[in-house]
Write an enzyme that holds these catalytic residues in place. Structure first.
Site, short mmCIF file in Angstrom:
data_model
loop_
_atom_site.label_atom_id
_atom_site.label_comp_id
_atom_site.label_asym_id
_atom_site.label_seq_id
_atom_site.Cartn_x
_atom_site.Cartn_y
_atom_site.Cartn_z
N HIS A 297 -0.53 4.64 -6.92
CA HIS A 297 -0.57 3.93 -5.62
C HIS A 297 -1.41 2.67 -5.75
O HIS A 297 -1.00 1.58 -5.30
CB HIS A 297 -1.15 4.87 -4.56
CG HIS A 297 -1.32 4.24 -3.22
ND1 HIS A 297 -0.46 4.46 -2.17
CD2 HIS A 297 -2.26 3.39 -2.73
CE1 HIS A 297 -0.86 3.77 -1.11
NE2 HIS A 297 -1.95 3.11 -1.43
N GLU A 298 -2.59 2.79 -6.37
CA GLU A 298 -3.48 1.63 -6.49
C GLU A 298 -2.98 0.64 -7.54
O GLU A 298 -3.14 -0.57 -7.38
CB GLU A 298 -4.90 2.10 -6.83
CG GLU A 298 -5.54 3.01 -5.78
CD GLU A 298 -5.49 2.44 -4.38
OE1 GLU A 298 -5.56 1.21 -4.22
OE2 GLU A 298 -5.36 3.22 -3.43
N HIS B 80 -0.69 -1.81 -5.97
CA HIS B 80 -1.44 -2.89 -5.30
C HIS B 80 -1.90 -3.92 -6.32
O HIS B 80 -1.71 -5.13 -6.15
CB HIS B 80 -2.70 -2.32 -4.63
CG HIS B 80 -2.48 -1.61 -3.34
ND1 HIS B 80 -1.80 -2.16 -2.28
CD2 HIS B 80 -2.88 -0.37 -2.92
CE1 HIS B 80 -1.79 -1.31 -1.27
NE2 HIS B 80 -2.43 -0.22 -1.64
N ASP C 80 0.14 -1.52 1.67
CA ASP C 80 0.31 -0.17 2.23
C ASP C 80 1.37 -0.16 3.32
O ASP C 80 1.58 -1.15 4.04
CB ASP C 80 -1.02 0.34 2.80
CG ASP C 80 -2.01 0.68 1.70
OD1 ASP C 80 -1.57 1.25 0.68
OD2 ASP C 80 -3.21 0.39 1.85
#
Length: 906
Positions: free
Chosen positions: A156-157, A160, A167
């Site tokens: 998830h990170e 980014h 998000d």
């Protein structure tokens, strides 16, 4: 006629990385060069290293499948801090450092706050700065139900950080009303199911909950209504909403993307799905899915241990250094660096060069004032000869090796003003050395290839010319990359003014309570030493005789404040005793007051280090105390061109224009005022005045979503509660302060000669449009764009309205036009308010409107379509008649950590 301008270069800017150096490469589907660095303040724990390895190994497989067999993690370095014990398996780093790492392991953003997050403040598709994991997140298995497995949270990170996506939830707006007039949780995809409840207090082993009610003003659910997902799902999307769900293994695609959700992904990426942005990244443009049936091998890990800091100054003393007091200025700045900036116990050497090079000092450990004097005594006093940068660098390597140190991970500060077309001859040797080279170009004739050396080694690059303090500011920025922020120098003042004969230069410098150790006031002059008066906040005075000169005849005097400098405002006055005008400068540096309390710091950089006219670049400044953003301050950028032309920009943290998120401590602004080609320098001044500054204690953006609980077999299983910051504590006051920092340099090409040129860029896109009903009128608010991006004032606005979200998004020009004849645009950065009656539409309970705005400038260039705002006419009904929305749960068993409890429903 209105022209819709699409500037290819402008769009290309948004796909380029920021100024942080990264050694990550994607080769044959595998990522190499990833650095995970542990902060020196983290206690030694072998389990931490093991858990990092397990997290990355799991993440690699999850990433491989999430990207449809395209990428995985192949080689990862874990950087161990110097504070840990040495072990035989630890290797020596090359250019790897804590400050440049993709992932840092450090104590939390907030006390007990363990949300993994990514510092990401660029545009859609731009890389982030770093991922922050806390030791507790990596060690405490109680976090697993909240965020899912660590490997999933890492992916998830990583999305980014690497691909610049955002998000798909929204903590500030967790619900919205869909085009079908149903209340939906802000999420992607909408196939993720759950229920919406209000939690009451848990006391005596039992908890009470009830269905959410509609707010009588907004038509949405009341405050503190929470979406609780089902533990068992069939939806595969999306990793950027809730990667913790077992079924979630993919990113939202064009088919599954929820364009209506009021989240940052839609706002920043114009409604594009996360997968579309990922597929448009440079990583994926030339990467095809792997055809092998078996998944790739597990990642390979290297354990590196940070080493004692080694720095060698490589200083140009060629003939051209005799012009414009360059040798004087270099020696003043180098002396300041050696005495005030370089950290204690570092190893420092010095080389000078012209057409040949000479080792002036082999590496010497900085322990006391006598060591400083031994090195500064060898600063060059005469400029002559040609320029051979390669010979200077090779002598620097030799100075390091002769002192029994490795060039790997060592630093060279290379300062030159001369042309040299032979840098390419030592490029390969530089690559093999593993050294980090920081380059300082002095004057407009410095070798054009100079920045190649800093780019390829991960060093900083600076430019100084007319700004007499430019060299001092550059040297002050080259501090340790170890993560020990309390050891680093903090620059408070850098003022240079030409003062006529018998006139005074006056100023003040606030010393706040986070700093005050190792504080220096330095004064320089060009003709004659001025009379100096300095007074501390308690009235103690220091005079000219207290400021000590060295024996170098470099027109510099300094005062080191004994002990800890007094907190409060210091006042200084300099009198030019000479009959002629002369340049006087004042520089003030200090360090953290306490090793356990981080100081307030400011850092700055451009969005990229090359720019081609007319493509804009963005100035970024981050002001923080530790990981806490500092709000409510004045941040000013000063950009100097090669010919000495200065542009001053006020930077904003308003969530508009160049600024991604409001009140995150990142201050930014577009820069478009090009003034010829060549090198440009950046410095930033951050000031807190009149007790307006605040620390933001709220959780950061771009993080793995905290999940309060799940529904499983008809039960709500609650996760551990997260620490909450009370509203009255959400912004802690902070004292007045000054910070000054260099933001390095960047190079401009393709710019026309200085002069007035027609605008070729439109107003910036409005990204914070909001709408609401007031009786039968709609009230709009947004931040005004400029005439050119976020500078000046737009000429007019186009506002259109539709009952169809899709129609407005895909065909703005054919939506109903709102009469804006009475609306006169304000200066960029101002708040615009506009109210209108949505004619000719019929308005009744539940009527749902979508509104968007474009701005036009004086050259008839038009901005992109704004974010789409929603206004719903909601006529409240008596509470008893409000239908229960969401899943009805009449009686639920509640479990917290496996403890059975009774849950009652109102």
């Amino acid at each position: 006629m209105v022209l819709c301008l699409t500037v290819i270069l402008f769009l290309t800017l948004h796909l380029l990385p920021g100024m942080k150096s990264s050694m990550v490469n994607l080769i044959n589907n595998g990522y190499d060069g990833i650095v995970i660095a542990i902060n020196p303040s983290v206690p030694e724990d072998a389990k931490l290293i093991q858990n990092i390895k397990e997290m990355v190994t799991e993440a690699s497989t999850y990433l491989f499948h999430a990207t449809k067999r395209r990428v995985y993690f192949r080689n990862v370095s874990i950087l161990i801090p110097m504070t840990w014990k040495s072990k035989s398996e630890y290797l020596m780093p090359k250019q790897e450092s804590y400050d440049q790492a993709e992932v840092i392991v450090a104590n939390p953003y907030l006390k007990h706050g363990n949300d993994p997050y990514t510092l990401q403040y660029g545009r859609c598709g731009e890389k982030g700065q770093y991922i922050h994991f806390t030791p507790d997140f990596l060690l405490n298995n109680n976090n697993l139900p909240i965020y899912g497995s660590r490997g999933r949270a890492f992916v998830h990170e990583w999305a980014h950080l690497r691909w610049g996506i955002f998000d798909e939830y929204n903590g500030d707006q967790p619900f919205y009303i869909s085009r079908r007039n149903t209340i939906e949780a802000t999420r992607c995809s909408t196939h993720i199911t759950g229920t919406n409840v209000i939690f009451k207090k848990c006391q005596g082993g039992s908890c009470i909950t009830r269905p959410c009610r509609r707010d009588s003003q907004t038509g949405l659910y009341e405050a503190k209504c929470t979406f609780i997902p089902e533990k068992s799902q069939t939806a595969k999307e999306s990793i950027m909403f809730m990667q913790s769900l077992h079924s979630v293994t993919e990113f939202c695609t064009e088919k599954t993307h929820n364009t209506e959700a009021p989240n940052l992904q839609n706002r920043m990426c114009n409604g594009k799905s996360t997968w579309d942005v990922i597929m448009n990244s440079t990583d994926f443009q030339n990467t095809s899915p792997m055809t092998e049936m078996n998944p790739p091998t597990h990642p390979t890990f290297s354990l590196l241990k940070s080493k004692q800091r080694v720095v060698c100054l490589v200083l140009d003393k060629s003939g051209s250094m005799s012009s414009e007091d360059r040798l004087f200025r270099m020696n003043q700045a180098a002396e300041l660096y050696l005495i005030q900036v370089i950290e204690k116990d570092s190893l420092v050497g010095m080389v000078t060069f012209d057409s040949v090079a000479e080792i002036r000092n082999n590496l010497t450990k900085i322990t006391d004032d006598n060591v400083y004097k031994n090195i500064t005594a060898n600063l060059p006093q005469k400029a002559s000869g040609g320029t051979s940068i390669c010979r200077g660098l090779k002598a620097g390597f030799q100075a390091i090796i002769q002192s029994h140190q490795s060039t790997s991970g060592s630093e060279i500060i290379l300062l030159t003003d001369g042309e040299d077309n032979e840098i390419h001859l030592c490029i390969e040797e530089v690559k093999q050395s593993g050294v980090i080279i920081h380059t300082i170009a002095l004057g407009p004739s410095a070798a054009e290839e100079l920045e190649t050396l800093s780019d390829m080694t991960g060093g900083n690059q600076f430019y100084a010319n007319k700004d007499i303090n430019g060299l001092t500011n550059a040297f002050s920025r080259i501090s340790s990359r170890s993560g020990s922020i309390t050891q680093q120098t903090v620059q408070l003042e850098s003022k240079a003014l030409g003062i006529t004969g018998k006139k005074w230069l006056n100023g003040t410098v606030p010393i706040d309570s986070t700093i005050g150790n190792d504080t220096f006031f330095v004064v320089t002059w060009t003709i004659q030493k001025p009379e100096i008066l300095l007074q501390d906040p308690k009235g103690k005075k220091y005079k000219t005789s207290d400021f000590k000169e060295d024996n170098l005849n470099i027109h510099s005097a300094r005062l080191r404040i004994p002990g800890i400098a007094e907190t409060g405002t210091w006042t200084y006055s300099l009198l030019n005793n000479h009959a002629s005008s002369q340049m006087l400068t004042v520089t003030v540096t200090t360090r953290a007051r306490s090793p356990t309390t981080p100081p307030v710091t400011a850092t700055a950089h451009m969005s990229r280090n090359t720019a081609h006219y007319p493509s804009p670049v963005i100035v970024y400044a981050q002001v923080s105390q530790g990981f806490l953003p500092v709000l409510g301050i004045n941040v000013t950028a000063i950009i100097e061109t090669e010919d000495g032309h200065e542009v001053t920009l006020e930077l904003w943290d308003n969530g508009a224009g160049a600024d991604t998120v409001k009140n995150d401590g990142i201050y930014s602004r577009y820069f478009t005022d090009y003034h010829g080609n060549g090198r440009y320098s950046l410095k930033v001044h951050a000031q807190a005045r009149n007790n307006m500054a605040r620390l933001s204690l709220r959780q950061p953006q771009n993080k793995a979503l905290y999940i309060p609980g799940y529904i499983e077999n008809g039960k709500i299983i609650l996760n551990p509660p997260r620490p909450e910051v009370k509203d009255d504590l959400a912004k802690a006051e902070i004292e007045d302060f000054n910070r000054l920092t260099s933001g390095g340099s960047f190079t401009v090409s393709g710019a026309p000669p200085p002069g007035n040129h027609p605008s070729v860029l439109p107003p910036n896109k409005i990204i914070d449009l909001e709408a609401k009903f007031k009786e039968y009128h709609i009230q709009l608010s947004w931040t005004a764009p400029g005439n050119v991006l976020d500078k000046g004032k737009a000429n007019s606005y186009i506002i259109r309205i539709s009952k169809s979200f899709v129609d407005l998004q895909e065909d703005f020009d054919n939506a109903t036009l709102v009469n804006t004849s009475s609306l006169k645009p304000k200066e960029a950065g101002s708040v615009e308010n506009f109210e209108f009656k949505p004619e000719p539409f019929r308005i009744e309970n539940g009527t749902n409107f979508y509104i968007a705005v474009r701005a036009i400038n004086e050259a008839n260039l038009i901005s992109e379509v704004s974010n789409i705002a929603q206004a719903i006419k909601f006529i409240p009904m008596p509470e008893d008649s409000v239908p229960a929305l969401g899943t009805k749960i009449s009686a639920i068993s509640l479990a917290i950590f496996g403890l059975a409890m009774i849950l009652s429903i109102f």
